[in-house]
Design a protein around this motif. Sequence first.
Motif, short mmCIF file in Angstrom:
data_model
loop_
_atom_site.label_atom_id
_atom_site.label_comp_id
_atom_site.label_asym_id
_atom_site.label_seq_id
_atom_site.Cartn_x
_atom_site.Cartn_y
_atom_site.Cartn_z
N GLY A 15 0.78 -1.23 0.00
CA GLY A 15 0.00 0.00 0.00
C GLY A 15 0.81 1.28 0.00
O GLY A 15 0.44 2.26 0.64
N GLY A 16 1.95 1.27 -0.68
CA GLY A 16 2.79 2.45 -0.74
C GLY A 16 3.69 2.64 0.47
O GLY A 16 4.35 3.66 0.61
N HIS A 17 3.72 1.67 1.37
CA HIS A 17 4.55 1.75 2.57
C HIS A 17 5.69 0.74 2.50
O HIS A 17 5.59 -0.28 1.81
CB HIS A 17 3.71 1.46 3.83
N LEU A 18 6.76 1.02 3.23
CA LEU A 18 7.91 0.12 3.29
C LEU A 18 8.27 -0.12 4.75
O LEU A 18 8.36 0.83 5.54
CB LEU A 18 9.12 0.75 2.58
N ILE A 19 8.43 -1.38 5.11
CA ILE A 19 8.98 -1.75 6.41
C ILE A 19 10.02 -2.85 6.16
O ILE A 19 10.12 -3.39 5.06
CB ILE A 19 7.91 -2.24 7.41
N TYR A 20 10.76 -3.17 7.20
CA TYR A 20 11.74 -4.24 7.10
C TYR A 20 11.38 -5.36 8.06
O TYR A 20 10.92 -5.12 9.17
CB TYR A 20 13.15 -3.74 7.44
N ALA A 21 11.59 -6.57 7.60
CA ALA A 21 11.54 -7.75 8.46
C ALA A 21 12.97 -8.28 8.54
O ALA A 21 13.75 -8.12 7.61
CB ALA A 21 10.61 -8.81 7.87
N ASP A 22 13.32 -8.86 9.65
CA ASP A 22 14.67 -9.36 9.83
C ASP A 22 14.65 -10.44 10.90
O ASP A 22 13.61 -10.71 11.51
CB ASP A 22 15.60 -8.21 10.25
N GLU A 23 15.77 -11.02 11.14
CA GLU A 23 15.95 -11.99 12.22
C GLU A 23 16.89 -11.38 13.24
O GLU A 23 17.73 -10.54 12.90
CB GLU A 23 16.50 -13.31 11.68
N PRO A 24 16.80 -11.83 14.49
CA PRO A 24 17.74 -11.32 15.50
C PRO A 24 19.17 -11.77 15.19
O PRO A 24 19.40 -12.72 14.43
CB PRO A 24 17.24 -11.94 16.80
N THR A 25 20.12 -11.07 15.78
CA THR A 25 21.53 -11.36 15.50
C THR A 25 21.89 -12.79 15.89
O THR A 25 22.70 -13.42 15.22
CB THR A 25 22.45 -10.37 16.24
N GLU A 26 21.29 -13.33 16.94
CA GLU A 26 21.62 -14.70 17.35
C GLU A 26 21.20 -15.75 16.32
O GLU A 26 21.67 -16.88 16.35
CB GLU A 26 21.07 -15.03 18.74
N LEU A 27 20.32 -15.36 15.38
CA LEU A 27 19.94 -16.25 14.29
C LEU A 27 20.61 -15.87 12.98
O LEU A 27 20.26 -16.38 11.92
CB LEU A 27 18.42 -16.27 14.12
#
Length: 133
Positions: free
Chosen positions: A24-36
């Motif tokens: 919908g015209g928006h941007l977010i980030y998904a990620d994993e924690p550093t331990e993974l």
Amino acid sequence: MSSTLITAITELDQSKYKTKVYAGGHLIYADEPTELGGTDEGMSPGALLLASLGSCTAITIRMYADRKEMPLESIKIDLAICKEEEMSKTTTITRKIEFTGAISDEQRARLMQIADKCPIHKLLTNPIQILTS
């Protein structure tokens, strides 16, 4: 939820697990924690799922309370999902809802019922079919 088709696009290049999510015209980030092995620059996919349920629940409750002119000041929803190794045929999500404002016990009980009317709650409590191509 709107009657229009909801879509999202995710893109992952060689930056390990940090994933761009467009909707919908928006941007977010998904990620994993550093331990993974991730960079922890975005919410984990599981947290995004809980965020979807929590925000939809809060919005649904707010819409109802506003329509009924209830003196609801704020809504706080704490969510958790069971550990991946505990998931089998049943995945358990716990949801604790807290209200602030001068609402009656009867209004509080009704808002708890309305919480289950949230479209994401309905989606997650029905069978889901994922078609991959």
